[in-house]
Design a protein around this motif. Sequence first.
Motif, PDB file in Angstrom:
ATOM      1  N   GLY A 109       0.840  -1.197   0.000  1.00 51.90           N
ATOM      2  CA  GLY A 109       0.000   0.000   0.000  1.00 51.90           C
ATOM      3  C   GLY A 109       0.864   1.230   0.000  1.00 51.90           C
ATOM      4  O   GLY A 109       2.036   1.190   0.390  1.00 51.90           O
ATOM      5  N   ASP A 110       0.281   2.347  -0.409  1.00 52.39           N
ATOM      6  CA  ASP A 110       1.035   3.605  -0.440  1.00 52.39           C
ATOM      7  C   ASP A 110       0.224   4.751   0.133  1.00 52.39           C
ATOM      8  O   ASP A 110       0.452   5.912  -0.192  1.00 52.39           O
ATOM      9  N   GLU A 111      -0.715   4.425   1.046  1.00 49.85           N
ATOM     10  CA  GLU A 111      -1.613   5.442   1.572  1.00 49.85           C
ATOM     11  C   GLU A 111      -1.239   5.828   3.002  1.00 49.85           C
ATOM     12  O   GLU A 111      -0.856   4.994   3.814  1.00 49.85           O
ATOM     13  N   VAL A 112      -1.346   7.122   3.302  1.00 52.43           N
ATOM     14  CA  VAL A 112      -1.272   7.622   4.655  1.00 52.43           C
ATOM     15  C   VAL A 112      -2.702   7.952   5.078  1.00 52.43           C
ATOM     16  O   VAL A 112      -3.508   8.439   4.273  1.00 52.43           O
ATOM     17  N   PHE A 120       3.683   5.215   2.770  1.00 53.33           N
ATOM     18  CA  PHE A 120       3.438   6.379   1.906  1.00 53.33           C
ATOM     19  C   PHE A 120       4.759   6.944   1.399  1.00 53.33           C
ATOM     20  O   PHE A 120       4.876   7.349   0.235  1.00 53.33           O
ATOM     21  N   LEU A 121       5.786   6.924   2.256  1.00 50.77           N
ATOM     22  CA  LEU A 121       7.060   7.521   1.878  1.00 50.77           C
ATOM     23  C   LEU A 121       7.900   6.596   1.013  1.00 50.77           C
ATOM     24  O   LEU A 121       8.504   7.039   0.028  1.00 50.77           O
ATOM     25  N   SER A 138       0.483   7.801  -5.129  1.00 55.81           N
ATOM     26  CA  SER A 138       0.339   8.021  -6.574  1.00 55.81           C
ATOM     27  C   SER A 138      -0.526   9.242  -6.849  1.00 55.81           C
ATOM     28  O   SER A 138      -0.178  10.070  -7.699  1.00 55.81           O
ATOM     29  N   ARG A 139      -1.648   9.379  -6.112  1.00 52.42           N
ATOM     30  CA  ARG A 139      -2.513  10.544  -6.340  1.00 52.42           C
ATOM     31  C   ARG A 139      -1.843  11.818  -5.825  1.00 52.42           C
ATOM     32  O   ARG A 139      -2.040  12.905  -6.381  1.00 52.42           O
ATOM     33  N   PHE A 140      -1.054  11.682  -4.756  1.00 50.06           N
ATOM     34  CA  PHE A 140      -0.335  12.850  -4.254  1.00 50.06           C
ATOM     35  C   PHE A 140       0.701  13.318  -5.282  1.00 50.06           C
ATOM     36  O   PHE A 140       0.902  14.531  -5.477  1.00 50.06           O
ATOM     37  N   ASN A 141       1.373  12.373  -5.959  1.00 52.19           N
ATOM     38  CA  ASN A 141       2.346  12.765  -6.980  1.00 52.19           C
ATOM     39  C   ASN A 141       1.673  13.512  -8.125  1.00 52.19           C
ATOM     40  O   ASN A 141       2.213  14.485  -8.667  1.00 52.19           O
ATOM     41  N   ASP A 142       0.471  13.044  -8.494  1.00 54.12           N
ATOM     42  CA  ASP A 142      -0.271  13.755  -9.537  1.00 54.12           C
ATOM     43  C   ASP A 142      -0.591  15.179  -9.084  1.00 54.12           C
ATOM     44  O   ASP A 142      -0.483  16.135  -9.871  1.00 54.12           O
ATOM     45  N   LEU A 190       2.144  23.155  -3.144  1.00 54.85           N
ATOM     46  CA  LEU A 190       1.314  22.412  -2.198  1.00 54.85           C
ATOM     47  C   LEU A 190       1.996  21.093  -1.818  1.00 54.85           C
ATOM     48  O   LEU A 190       2.015  20.708  -0.647  1.00 54.85           O
ATOM     49  N   GLY A 191       2.594  20.420  -2.819  1.00 54.14           N
ATOM     50  CA  GLY A 191       3.281  19.163  -2.528  1.00 54.14           C
ATOM     51  C   GLY A 191       4.465  19.371  -1.602  1.00 54.14           C
ATOM     52  O   GLY A 191       4.683  18.588  -0.661  1.00 54.14           O
ATOM     53  N   ALA A 192       5.235  20.435  -1.875  1.00 56.52           N
ATOM     54  CA  ALA A 192       6.387  20.713  -1.021  1.00 56.52           C
ATOM     55  C   ALA A 192       5.946  21.058   0.403  1.00 56.52           C
ATOM     56  O   ALA A 192       6.570  20.639   1.389  1.00 56.52           O
ATOM     57  N   MET A 193       4.846  21.813   0.518  1.00 59.22           N
ATOM     58  CA  MET A 193       4.347  22.209   1.838  1.00 59.22           C
ATOM     59  C   MET A 193       3.870  20.988   2.642  1.00 59.22           C
ATOM     60  O   MET A 193       4.140  20.857   3.838  1.00 59.22           O
ATOM     61  N   LEU A 194       3.189  20.046   1.952  1.00 62.28           N
ATOM     62  CA  LEU A 194       2.688  18.858   2.641  1.00 62.28           C
ATOM     63  C   LEU A 194       3.859  17.983   3.104  1.00 62.28           C
ATOM     64  O   LEU A 194       3.854  17.461   4.230  1.00 62.28           O
ATOM     65  N   PHE A 195       4.872  17.833   2.245  1.00 67.64           N
ATOM     66  CA  PHE A 195       6.037  17.053   2.644  1.00 67.64           C
ATOM     67  C   PHE A 195       6.756  17.697   3.830  1.00 67.64           C
ATOM     68  O   PHE A 195       7.248  17.006   4.730  1.00 67.64           O
ATOM     69  N   ALA A 196       6.822  19.015   3.818  1.00 73.89           N
ATOM     70  CA  ALA A 196       7.471  19.717   4.928  1.00 73.89           C
ATOM     71  C   ALA A 196       6.704  19.490   6.232  1.00 73.89           C
ATOM     72  O   ALA A 196       7.302  19.249   7.287  1.00 73.89           O
ATOM     73  N   ARG A 197       5.365  19.573   6.160  1.00 80.10           N
ATOM     74  CA  ARG A 197       4.545  19.356   7.351  1.00 80.10           C
ATOM     75  C   ARG A 197       4.688  17.913   7.840  1.00 80.10           C
ATOM     76  O   ARG A 197       4.796  17.654   9.052  1.00 80.10           O
ATOM     77  N   LEU A 198       4.706  16.964   6.908  1.00 81.75           N
ATOM     78  CA  LEU A 198       4.837  15.562   7.273  1.00 81.75           C
ATOM     79  C   LEU A 198       6.210  15.301   7.902  1.00 81.75           C
ATOM     80  O   LEU A 198       6.324  14.598   8.928  1.00 81.75           O
ATOM     81  N   SER A 199       7.259  15.869   7.328  1.00 81.87           N
ATOM     82  CA  SER A 199       8.610  15.698   7.862  1.00 81.87           C
ATOM     83  C   SER A 199       8.723  16.289   9.264  1.00 81.87           C
ATOM     84  O   SER A 199       9.358  15.709  10.159  1.00 81.87           O
TER      85      SER A 199
END
Length: 592
Positions: free
Chosen positions: A488-491, A527-528, A551-555, A563-572
């Motif tokens: 799986g690849d879901e968070v 997910f990571l 996969s949907r997050f990459n899209d 937005l992708g960079a911000m979400l990764f920063a928050r997750l990190s």
Amino acid sequence: MLMALSQLPRLLSLPPGMGLAAGIIEPSAWSVPAVLVGLTAIVAMVLSPRLTVSVPAPVVGLGAGMIVYWAASLFHPELRMLAGNPLVVGRLPGGLGGMFTSLGARWSGLRGFDLEMLKAAAMPAATLSLLLSVDTLKTCVVVDTLTRARHDSDRTLRGQGLGNLVSALFGGVAGAGTMGATLVNVNAGGTTRLSGVLAGAFALLTLLAAGPLVAWVPVPALAGILLVVAWRMFDRKSLSLLRRRSTQLDFAVSAAVIIVAVSVDLIAAAGIGIALAALLFLRDLASGSVVRRKTRGNAVSSRQRRLPAEREALRKLGAATVICELQGSLFFGTTDQLLSELDADLKTCRFVVLDLKRVQSVDFTAVHMLKQIEDRLHERDGRLLLCQLPHSLPTGQDLESYFAEVGLVKPKRFVTVVGELDAALEWVEDALLAEAGLTPPVSAAPLSLEEIELFREFDAAELSALRAVLREVSIAEGAPVFRRGDTGDEVYLIRKGRVRILIPLEAGKDHHVATFGRRDFFGEVAFLDRGTRTAGAVALTPTELYALSRSRFNDLSRSHPALGAMLFARLSHALALRLRQADEELGLLHDA
């Protein structure tokens, strides 16, 4: 020691009635031929291993002693006479006729056996059986060390009892596996059970067929052989106990047992030894620390994952909690120690968690002490929590039932019993957060996207873009969200309910890793790295989730890179906080 003291008079051939102490200081009472025979047997037995290994050392010693005895008889004609000769074994009553006569006499004697005779014999028989059993088991332990074998205590004692019963029918005296004869056998090369059987068979054969020859065996030679055996049995390393302060009392116990055994008897010595050992045991229990580990609530936390604001609050409020892991026995000798250990904490803390997993026994004095702790906590509007109670103590006692019977655990008391330590920590954390006003309101409605902690700083447009790639998931209570090893690849983001993360173990058990609640997330590892799940997730309550696949997050990131960079920063950032918290807890636990 007893063996040596009993053989010295025979080695010197002291007159009847003369004590050993008086005989030693009066050389004129010594028999010169006896001393020569005994010393010769000792020297021959000691030097025998250097001369030959095919003949057992006791046989060599006995042979040398007999040669010297007959040589001495050339100068002392009385040594060639059997009657009244104190230096030889003398005529042995035996033969088949004597055995059958003795057997008939024993059976005839049973006719007059009555209850009074049984009462008179019961206590001596019980005492003798106890001493003989201890003597045999002690010998077995020594032989195990020498032969690197392992004895069966029950089988050995059953065999000894049966042998003594049969021996009594033939006029024999009850015996045991004595150390002296056994070590002579082992030193001669007899290291198996067969050697013991053969030794008994040869002894019987000698009694029946060679009685006249055995009558001329010199008693001083036998005494010399047994003195060598006694010297080899003596544990000279035990004297090193005197050098260290911590072991001087152990040496004192051994010395007291020896003195009583020599001056009184073995029964009194056994009683003294047991009594002194019990006192030393109680002393060690009372002097040893009953507290294995003590930590404060801000040094350790439950597996319930808390949000940053809650963690910060618990870090400040955690000093109001003390967690103690107890060990050993809680009885009158250790309760005051525990109360003294907690005295300073009870002046500042409101919650005390006692982990009883390693406790071996509890008495009423300990229960009274726990009530004292409860009363002092209640004065500060606090509570005592008992966790990890053993289901069955070594004594067979059910601790939880015992606490209920003595009134420690009642609805009106301020004592709570919980299963695991983690549950106790979670209970305290919830209580502290409720007092701080940080407990989330109970609501049946699932959280919206903007209420999730991970998306707290996103604007409306960003939330709208995220909502398009999320899917809603409903999980029933007790149902798995995923299992260890699943792909799986879901968070997952928790809108409602609680989810427990588990690692399956053997025998159907699980290791509890963490518990997540509303506003939190889990499943970030897959997910990571898009690998298999490293643990399983189970819903503790009816749960509503948001699921975001990689996969949907990459899209989404390709169309909204910021937005992708911000979400990764928050997750990190969230993962970094979790790792820091784990590092802090490990360090504090190590210090504790």
